[in-house]
Design a protein around this motif. Structure first.
Motif, PDB file in Angstrom:
ATOM      1  N   GLN A 163       0.840  -1.206   0.000  1.00 51.07           N
ATOM      2  CA  GLN A 163       0.000   0.000   0.000  1.00 51.07           C
ATOM      3  C   GLN A 163       0.877   1.258   0.000  1.00 51.07           C
ATOM      4  OE1 GLN A 163      -3.450  -0.200   2.823  1.00 51.07           O
ATOM      5  NE2 GLN A 163      -2.497  -2.151   3.342  1.00 51.07           N
TER       6      GLN A 163
ATOM      7  N   GLU B 237       2.216   2.000  -3.377  1.00 49.96           N
ATOM      8  CA  GLU B 237       1.189   2.624  -4.215  1.00 49.96           C
ATOM      9  C   GLU B 237       1.067   4.118  -3.901  1.00 49.96           C
ATOM     10  OE1 GLU B 237      -0.874   1.783  -6.889  1.00 49.96           O
ATOM     11  OE2 GLU B 237       0.608   0.181  -6.931  1.00 49.96           O
TER      12      GLU B 237
ATOM     13  N   GLY C 245      -6.756   2.811   4.064  1.00 52.16           N
ATOM     14  CA  GLY C 245      -6.805   1.681   3.137  1.00 52.16           C
ATOM     15  C   GLY C 245      -7.147   2.044   1.708  1.00 52.16           C
TER      16      GLY C 245
ATOM     17  N   HIS D 202      -5.477   2.237  -0.890  1.00 49.25           N
ATOM     18  CA  HIS D 202      -4.795   1.489  -1.959  1.00 49.25           C
ATOM     19  C   HIS D 202      -5.038  -0.019  -1.896  1.00 49.25           C
ATOM     20  CE1 HIS D 202      -2.897   5.210  -3.048  1.00 49.25           C
ATOM     21  NE2 HIS D 202      -2.297   5.312  -1.885  1.00 49.25           N
ATOM     22  N   LEU D 203      -5.911  -0.420  -0.971  1.00 47.92           N
ATOM     23  CA  LEU D 203      -6.167  -1.855  -0.803  1.00 47.92           C
ATOM     24  C   LEU D 203      -6.678  -2.511  -2.080  1.00 47.92           C
ATOM     25  CD1 LEU D 203      -7.825  -2.019   2.724  1.00 47.92           C
ATOM     26  CD2 LEU D 203      -5.645  -3.008   2.044  1.00 47.92           C
TER      27      LEU D 203
END
Length: 172
Positions: A64, A67, A118, A120-121
């Motif tokens: 993550q 990202e 979260g 970029h999950l």
């Protein structure tokens, strides 16, 4: 007169690099990636794809964070910085991920928030799902020209094989 569409060699060859930021073998792979980038420049697009493994407890957060680094324009610099210090990630977890961001001059507060909310999950999960569908079982794994090359066991000869495929695709 030639009206045919631009020949596709104008498009870079894509090399998908399935990677896990807590994986020492992926650190070893960096040397190959640097050499490939030096050799091909813009003709080869290396795409970082995430494949966090269960056995590494910080790998998911690291994916993550990578990202977020990409969003902030430093995806590769960040990925390499974390991989170069894989032992520190083992020990330091998310605090280390945020520290690396700060060291690179990125917005570390935004990293902190991204790891909490979260955001970029979905990207990480989609990469992992696609990897599994393509038969990726460990990292590093490369996909180029529809061929899967598994670097987890040995990276011996892999770069030569990637160059062979890239040269063929670029010549087509």
């Amino acid at each position: 007169m030639n009206d045919s569409p631009t020949h596709h060699t104008d498009q870079p060859v894509v090399l998908d690099f399935w990677c896990e930021l807590q994986c020492p073998d992926c650190r070893t792979a960096l040397e190959d990636l640097r050499a490939l980038r030096a050799r091909y420049g813009d003709r080869l697009e290396v795409r970082l794809r995430h494949f966090p493994l269960e056995k590494h407890k910080h790998a998911y957060a690291a994916a993550q964070a990578a990202e977020e680094a990409l969003v902030q324009g430093q995806g590769w610099a960040y990925t390499e910085a974390v991989l170069d210090r894989v032992e520190e990630l083992d020990a330091g977890g998310e605090a280390f991920l945020v520290r690396v961001a700060r060291e690179l001059g990125l917005d570390d507060e935004e990293f902190d928030t991204a790891l909490i909310d979260g955001r970029h999950l979905l990207v990480v999960d989609a990469d992992q799902a696609e990897g599994k569908a393509l038969g990726v079982t460990g990292t590093p794994t490369y996909m180029i020209g529809g061929e899967r090359l598994d670097g987890g066991k040995s990276q011996e000869g892999l770069r030569a094989r990637i160059e062979e495929i890239a040269d063929r695709l670029l010549a087509e």
